[in-house]
Write a protein that holds these residues in place. Structure first.
Motif, PDB file in Angstrom:
ATOM      1  N   SER A 234      42.679  38.719  38.576  1.00  0.00           N
ATOM      2  CA  SER A 234      42.077  39.938  39.128  1.00  0.00           C
ATOM      3  C   SER A 234      41.905  41.058  38.112  1.00  0.00           C
ATOM      4  O   SER A 234      41.379  42.119  38.461  1.00  0.00           O
TER       5      SER A 234
ATOM      6  N   THR B 170      38.575  42.859  37.991  1.00  0.00           N
ATOM      7  CA  THR B 170      37.972  43.310  39.244  1.00  0.00           C
ATOM      8  C   THR B 170      37.496  44.755  39.121  1.00  0.00           C
ATOM      9  O   THR B 170      38.243  45.633  38.696  1.00  0.00           O
TER      10      THR B 170
ATOM     11  N   ASN C 169      45.220  39.174  47.319  1.00  0.00           N
ATOM     12  CA  ASN C 169      44.047  38.307  47.250  1.00  0.00           C
ATOM     13  C   ASN C 169      43.960  37.446  48.505  1.00  0.00           C
ATOM     14  O   ASN C 169      44.937  37.288  49.249  1.00  0.00           O
TER      15      ASN C 169
ATOM     16  N   PHE D 295      39.384  39.244  45.657  1.00  0.00           N
ATOM     17  CA  PHE D 295      40.325  40.279  45.233  1.00  0.00           C
ATOM     18  C   PHE D 295      39.859  41.643  45.738  1.00  0.00           C
ATOM     19  O   PHE D 295      38.657  41.917  45.806  1.00  0.00           O
TER      20      PHE D 295
ATOM     21  N   GLY E 230      45.317  42.417  42.082  1.00  0.00           N
ATOM     22  CA  GLY E 230      45.339  41.352  43.089  1.00  0.00           C
ATOM     23  C   GLY E 230      46.004  40.078  42.649  1.00  0.00           C
ATOM     24  O   GLY E 230      46.057  39.111  43.415  1.00  0.00           O
TER      25      GLY E 230
END
Length: 682
Positions: free
Chosen positions: A219, A222, A256, A309, A314
């Protein structure tokens, strides 16, 4: 460090030893693969590493066309593999062209399609196909067709045949078993483990060898809310069902969402499994968690490992050791439903269909003998169908309901059937299809809105039912003066979207419905005076020829147009060359011979220029399409010839459609077409 390299080398050697006969990387030779001498040769590159078939280099004027299609046939050595195997192909189509993979068994005239590709690419592409277990030796056939532009080519880089299913993967091979990452701008699946560098120094050891590889998604990149990463399996190529197993690790379970889906060829998803909030007492960080989930794939599917995510915090998800077994994980799991219980051609009765005699008038089972006034059934032209007709009702109007067997819920189905309407002025109530659930609620899924001109028209309906339901065919007539007749025939139900199975018959070797062209059939320019013509709709001359094709009622067929021909002149159409077979072969086709001056239709076996008559029919037969069945034997290469001879007048159009070859003897129970004008009503 030395131990690490030794373990990695041992894993690579072990993986290489798992390859089955028929595998080849074309390093220095073709590993027993040979080109069929009757076609363009595949060429081994000077430096090895791949074989290719290129576009023809002959100089041609812009208006000229190649005299011979440029096709290369590459044949594998004879393979004997009794266990289920996976063939992985690394290939490239440059410019334009196609590549088809088929399975050839000794003594069979036709090859069984396994896979085909037509999309050009700038790099190597991986394709996977399952080879079902068989006790018969076979060859794998690679048919390359480069386009006509000079830069077009079809190349094969590697052929890997390994035991097991194509869904299975430990990610320790460079091809990753055909699994691919569906690219996302921010989060993606990467290869972890082994000597692969990564921005994370806390990645786990893989589950397989502890020093091998796995797939993971993190993650840390992200950027937006609910970023999604997808790891996609190869598409299954044969029906299969059983237990899908895999190992996973998941960090920060609350950050997640990890799910596994199936995705069909039209992109529709169905959830198989979703990770729950793992109990901290049941697992420890860095521990691989096993998962087993039942998978049913009656049609082509991909398995999609999806992680969503919500933020850069996450966590991470890793996957390894995907495997498959033909036995369900849960012994109580019901086997894949067989929808053929809802199929019916009405030749031997109403099958599993029932009628609502209390609330409506009954559908009647009708048999119409071949004649020049009234259409017969769709199945053979001389068999049975069901009919709702205002003349058959004791009242001025009617409501006829035909009710099918129960179909399980939470499944997607494709319904196909043929119908024919006559005399209706209000089409919206002539014929409709409903889903009837247990509480007697009805949902309309289809209604007819156009006239069918008295011919058989096919229709496809994709529907999904969350609960068990029955199909109900309803014809409604409010007033005798507004109504006519509604006929039904050849009802079939399959699993999946109709869009997926629309071309299913085309995948059968030796089948041609002429919807996409001539299927390799050619005119005999030396032995005839006329031509077979590819046509859609009615023929130009009245009172002769079909009003529509047999396949759908709205498609294409082949016919001779009698108008420009003289009496006694013929037209011959040849199949592509067929391999000989040790046993009997069965040829099915539909023919149409309607018109007062109709001549003759015959089928011949051409063995090196010598004709053998197999079947013949003369004179006017019926206004309906009739089915013909011809059994023959030939152990040498041969061609099938359809020959039509023009009769005494222009009303002599002859047509054929839906040609199919099958191995083995023809069925004994064939309905014979006998001329007549009477009908039979049950």
């Amino acid at each position: 460090m030395l131990l690490f390299y030794l373990l990695t080398l041992a894993a690579a050697v072990q993986a290489h030893n798992q390859l089955s006969p028929g595998s080849c990387n074309f390093e220095s030779d073709t590993c027993g693969y040979t080109s069929d001498g009757d076609f363009t040769s595949w060429t081994l590159n000077n430096d090895g590493r791949f074989v290719t078939v290129d576009a023809a280099l002959d100089e041609m004027s812009p208006d000229a066309r190649p005299q011979k299609e440029n096709v290369g046939i590459l044949l594998s050595p004879v393979l004997e593999q009794e266990d289920w195997s996976c063939l992985r192909l690394v290939y490239q189509i440059t410019g334009s062209g196609s590549l088809e993979v088929q399975q050839r068994k000794e003594g069979k005239s036709f090859d069984r399609p396994l896979w085909s590709g037509r999309t050009p690419s700038d790099s190597w592409v991986i394709a996977s196909m399952d080879l079902q277990n068989t006790t018969e030796p076979y060859r794998v056939v690679f048919e390359g067709r480069p386009g006509q532009s000079t830069e077009s080519s079809v190349a094969i880089f590697e052929i890997h045949i390994s035991p097991g299913y194509c869904l299975e993967c430990d990610f320790d091979q460079s091809h990753l078993c055909g699994y691919s990452n569906q690219w996302n701008t921010n989060v993606n699946w990467y290869v972890g483990g082994g000597m692969v560098p990564s921005p994370q120094n806390n990645l786990p050891n893989d589950h397989t060898y502890r020093t091998g590889h796995f797939m993971y998604v993190d993650s840390i990149y992200t950027k937006t809310f609910k970023e999604v990463a997808k790891l996609v399996s190869p598409m299954t190529t044969v029906p299969m069902s059983g237990c899908l197993s895999f190992q996973y690790q998941r960090g920060e379970a609350t950050g997640n969402l990890f799910s596994v889906f199936t995705r069909d060829q039209v992109g529709q998803y169905q959830e198989l499994w979703r990770a729950g909030p793992e109990n901290q007492s049941d697992w420890t960080p860095g521990e691989w968690i096993p998962v087993q989930v039942d998978l049913k794939a009656p049609y082509s599917l991909q398995v999609v490992f999806e992680v969503a995510f919500n933020s850069p915090r996450g966590g991470r998800v890793a996957v390894d050791d995907i495997s498959f077994s033909s036995e369900f994980c849960n012994p109580d799991t019901e086997p894949t439903f067989d929808p053929s219980i809802a199929n019916c051609d009405f030749e031997s009765g109403f099958c599993h269909y029932t009628q609502d005699h209390i609330m409506g008038s009954a559908w009647k089972r009708i048999s119409v003998r071949p004649n020049i006034f009234r259409n017969g059934d769709h199945t053979t032209g001389a068999g049975s169908f069901v009919l709702a007709h205002s003349w058959l009702s004791p009242r001025s109007g009617y409501v006829s309901r035909l009710i099918g067997p129960i179909l399980p819920g939470n499944m997607k189905y494709c319904l196909r059937f043929y119908f024919s309407l006559r005399g209706f002025t209000q089409m919206d109530q002539a014929l409709a299809v409903y889903l009837q659930q247990h509480n007697n609620s009805h949902e309309k899924i289809w209604t007819q809105g156009e006239k069918s001109r008295g011919i058989w028209i096919s229709t496809d309906i994709t529907f999904h039912t969350s609960k068990p339901a029955k199909l109900v065919f309803v014809s409604t007539c409010r007033s005798f003066w507004d109504c006519g007749s509604v006929a039904l025939d050849d009802i079939s139900v399959s699993l999946g979207d109709c869009e997926l199975t629309a071309g299913l018959l085309l995948s059968f070797p030796g089948h041609c419905d002429f919807e996409s062209g001539h299927c390799g059939y050619t005119q005999d320019k030396q032995g005839d005076a006329g031509d077979w013509v590819w046509r859609r709709g009615p023929t130009p001359t009245s009172y002769t020829g079909p009003r529509g094709d047999h396949t759908t009622g709205l498609g294409y067929y082949m016919h001779i147009e009698a108008s420009p021909m003289l009496p006694g002149q013929n037209a011959r159409m040849l199949s592509r060359p067929l391999r000989g077979a040790r046993g009997p072969q069965c040829l099915h086709f539909y023919y149409h011979m309607y018109g007062s001056g109709t001549g003759q239709l015959s089928v011949h076996l051409d063995k090196g220029g010598k004709d053998v008559l197999l079947w013949q029919q003369s004179g006017e037969q019926s206004i309906a399409w009739l089915r013909a069945t011809v059994e023959y034997r030939c152990d040498l290469q041969h061609q099938i010839v359809f020959e039509a001879t023009r009769g005494s007048s222009v009303r002599s159009d002859i047509a054929i459609d839906d040609v199919m070859f099958e191995s083995g003897p023809c069925p004994e129970t064939e309905i014979r077409a006998t001329s007549g004008t009477s009908n039979e009503i049950e």
